[in-house]
Design an enzyme around this catalytic site. Structure first.
Site, PDB file in Angstrom:
ATOM      1  N   GLY A  20       0.640  -1.128   0.047  1.00 53.22           N
ATOM      2  CA  GLY A  20       0.094  -0.109   0.079  1.00 53.22           C
ATOM      3  C   GLY A  20       0.919   1.261   0.139  1.00 53.22           C
ATOM      4  N   ARG A  43       1.876  11.116  -8.879  1.00 55.48           N
ATOM      5  CA  ARG A  43       1.141  11.121  -7.487  1.00 55.48           C
ATOM      6  C   ARG A  43       2.252  10.715  -6.486  1.00 55.48           C
ATOM      7  NH1 ARG A  43      -4.843  11.936  -7.607  1.00 55.48           N
ATOM      8  NH2 ARG A  43      -5.186  12.630  -9.777  1.00 55.48           N
ATOM      9  N   ARG A  87      -0.335  -8.843  -3.221  1.00 57.05           N
ATOM     10  CA  ARG A  87      -0.468  -7.696  -2.443  1.00 57.05           C
ATOM     11  C   ARG A  87       0.506  -8.307  -1.137  1.00 57.05           C
ATOM     12  NH1 ARG A  87      -1.827  -4.027   1.198  1.00 57.05           N
ATOM     13  NH2 ARG A  87      -2.993  -4.466   3.134  1.00 57.05           N
TER      14      ARG A  87
END
Ligand code: ADE
Length: 234
Positions: A20, A43, A87
């Protein structure tokens, strides 16, 4: 290039690890990969491509929560043809037998909602991981002696949960831990025929209130990255 990923075609590997936190992507790439190249900084959501034991790997930040992960996973799959998406992240333990620092391999994800809810409507789709990745990850964790739990997790929409009763039901029904991204990753992998797995480190515990001290996070995070890499290329 896509709207949120500035990488050139070919800059993204077929195997992508998705923490994340973009700074964890940087740390993992610099710690575990060779010939590392920064491939995305749109970003500030850093992405790196390098090699691990001769295999090309991208480590791309996914942000927090399913709407953010959905953006990166969609673009990685549809525009860069990512085939294996793992993930790597933290989670909150929800069972007495689960301790901080333990690793969780998520077989299935319960949720209240996901960004795909509009597609499924009344269908309660059960997002599940790829068995081969799970099998490889479990074998690796066992070999490395990392305390590991395999089972269902809860992919929540909010970190600051106002529904303690719901968490109690999750615990009562054997859910191992809570995080905020894996359900949508598994759904996208199912939709596009890709392999996905969530390898998670327990960073805090909802029952005991314990939290992993900052100085121990790196070691635990390292175990998780190596389990994910071994699983992808076993
Ligand atoms: N990720 C790590 N800990 C978490 C928690 N307690 N709730 C949701 N996501 C998490």
């Amino acid at each position: 290039m896509t709207i949120h990923i500035g990488a050139k075609p070919g800059d993204i590997a077929e195997t992508v690890l998705l923490p994340g936190d973009p700074y964890r992507a940087k740390w993992a790439a610099e710690t575990f990969l060779e010939d590392v190249k920064l491939v995305n900084e749109v970003r500030g959501m850093l992405g790196f491509t390098g090699t691990w034991k001769g295999n090309r790997v991208t480590i791309q930040g996914s942000g927090m929560g399913m709407p953010s992960l959905s953006i990166y996973a969609n673009e990685l799959i549809k525009s860069y043809d990512a085939k294996t998406l793992i993930r790597i992240g933290s989670c909150g333990g929800m069972q007495d037998k689960v301790n901080v620092r333990d690793v969780i391999l998520a077989t299935a994800c319960s949720s209240l909602s996901t960004p795909s809810r509009g597609i499924f409507k009344e269908l309660q789709f059960a997002p599940t991981c790829d068995f081969e990745l799970l099998h490889n990850a479990y074998k690796t964790a066992e070999k490395r002696g990392v305390p590991t739990h395999v089972g269902g997790i809860y992919s929540a929409d909010v970190f600051y949960d106002e529904r303690p009763d719901l968490n109690e039901e999750m615990t009562r029904h054997g859910i191992l831990a809570v995080e905020m991204e894996a359900a949508e990753l598994y759904i996208l992998a199912a939709r596009y025929g890709r392999r996905a797995l969530a390898v998670l480190t327990v960073s805090d515990h909802l029952i005991t209130g314990e939290a992993l001290p900052a100085d121990q996070r790196e070691q635990s995070f390292g175990d998780m990255v190596e389990i994910a890499l071994e699983a992808a290329f076993a």
